[in-house]
Enzyme design. Sequence first.
Site, short mmCIF file in Angstrom:
data_model
loop_
_atom_site.label_atom_id
_atom_site.label_comp_id
_atom_site.label_asym_id
_atom_site.label_seq_id
_atom_site.Cartn_x
_atom_site.Cartn_y
_atom_site.Cartn_z
N ARG A 70 0.05 -52.24 -27.34
CA ARG A 70 -0.44 -52.02 -28.70
C ARG A 70 0.72 -51.69 -29.64
O ARG A 70 0.72 -52.10 -30.80
CB ARG A 70 -1.47 -50.88 -28.72
CG ARG A 70 -2.03 -50.53 -30.08
CD ARG A 70 -2.88 -51.61 -30.68
NE ARG A 70 -3.90 -52.10 -29.75
CZ ARG A 70 -4.81 -53.02 -30.06
NH1 ARG A 70 -4.85 -53.54 -31.27
NH2 ARG A 70 -5.67 -53.42 -29.14
N GLY A 311 -4.39 -44.62 -24.15
CA GLY A 311 -5.69 -45.04 -23.65
C GLY A 311 -5.78 -46.55 -23.59
O GLY A 311 -4.76 -47.26 -23.62
N HIS A 313 -7.01 -48.80 -25.77
CA HIS A 313 -6.52 -49.47 -26.96
C HIS A 313 -4.99 -49.54 -26.95
O HIS A 313 -4.40 -50.54 -27.37
CB HIS A 313 -7.02 -48.71 -28.21
CG HIS A 313 -6.77 -49.41 -29.51
ND1 HIS A 313 -5.78 -49.04 -30.37
CD2 HIS A 313 -7.42 -50.44 -30.11
CE1 HIS A 313 -5.81 -49.80 -31.45
NE2 HIS A 313 -6.79 -50.67 -31.31
N CYS A 314 -4.36 -48.50 -26.44
CA CYS A 314 -2.90 -48.39 -26.47
C CYS A 314 -2.21 -49.40 -25.57
O CYS A 314 -1.05 -49.77 -25.83
CB CYS A 314 -2.46 -46.99 -26.04
SG CYS A 314 -3.16 -45.65 -27.01
N ILE A 315 -2.85 -49.84 -24.50
CA ILE A 315 -2.17 -50.73 -23.55
C ILE A 315 -2.58 -52.19 -23.73
O ILE A 315 -2.18 -53.05 -22.94
CB ILE A 315 -2.40 -50.29 -22.09
CG1 ILE A 315 -3.86 -50.48 -21.67
CG2 ILE A 315 -1.95 -48.85 -21.89
CD1 ILE A 315 -4.07 -50.29 -20.15
#
Length: 323
Positions: A70, A311, A313-315
């Site tokens: 992300r 989380g 969304h971050c990856i």
Amino acid sequence: MAFPSQGYTLGDTATEADEARSTWAAVAHAVLEFEPVTMVVDPGELEIARRYLSADIEIVQTPLDDAWMRDIGPTFVYDDDGLAGVDWTFNGWGAQEWATWDLDAKVASYVLQQADVPRIASSIVNEGGGFHVDGEGTVLVTETVQLDPGRNPDATKAQIEAELARTLGATHAVWLPRGLTRDSQRFGTRGHVDIVAAIPSPGVLLLHDQRDPAHPDHAVMQEIESALEGTTDAAGRSWDIRKVPAPATLEDEEGPVDYSYLNHLVVNGGVIACSFDDAHDEEAAAILGDAYPGRKVVSVDARPLFARGGGIHCITQQQPTAP
């Protein structure tokens, strides 16, 4: 996505490395139920990655420092001329002393080459987890990220807003004062919005709700709600705010957690949501289901991700088709 290859994300032991790789793979396979997945893998990790990833996941190779796609990957945008990708300047979340980023700073450009998509270079330091858009001109940002002295020390709000308009087409910025408490500490991002708020559809705002006054984020969210009072989206609509409970879990061995159900990924026909083996998992999944009608909510245990600083969304980083 990017496969974890080194550093603090893998941890210090074989057990911690397996946990990281298994969790990244679990998210990838959850997404694969709905749409194709491409995984960027460091060449030195190729054999290991193939043991964790289905043959249905496309693997491409380039050197990596870390695995937070992300933030290190491009932000895909489109208009009547087609699809393009914004390549933000990346400097390890504000040049943090524990981070390395020489390799990750090149990942967005590599992904755009692989996708055969035009590159829009940006001179501001920014990450995909540091903003949310509604696709109609609204962008959520935080003062502690885009105005961070470690990122853009001389920038003004007006300059940041002009660059977001140029790159994203976002002409109406809503500034939040900060992010969550844990995320503001040493190994955090200093205030990413993607664990605080999300816009599932124009005019609707999902907001993290820490209900327990014993947790420092209870006061933080009161501050953020106060900042939102009187704000609108780009179309002038007052927000339809829907509060999503924070997990009932308040602490881990490091202190107050920043667990958040807001850190989810929208996919074709579905939502990949964080779960925490927590009393609030079902309630949060139901709220997400209501916010994204017609989409199946699939939850993945995100505790190993949050222990490493992020989380679901971050990856991940979604790539739309051309309009």
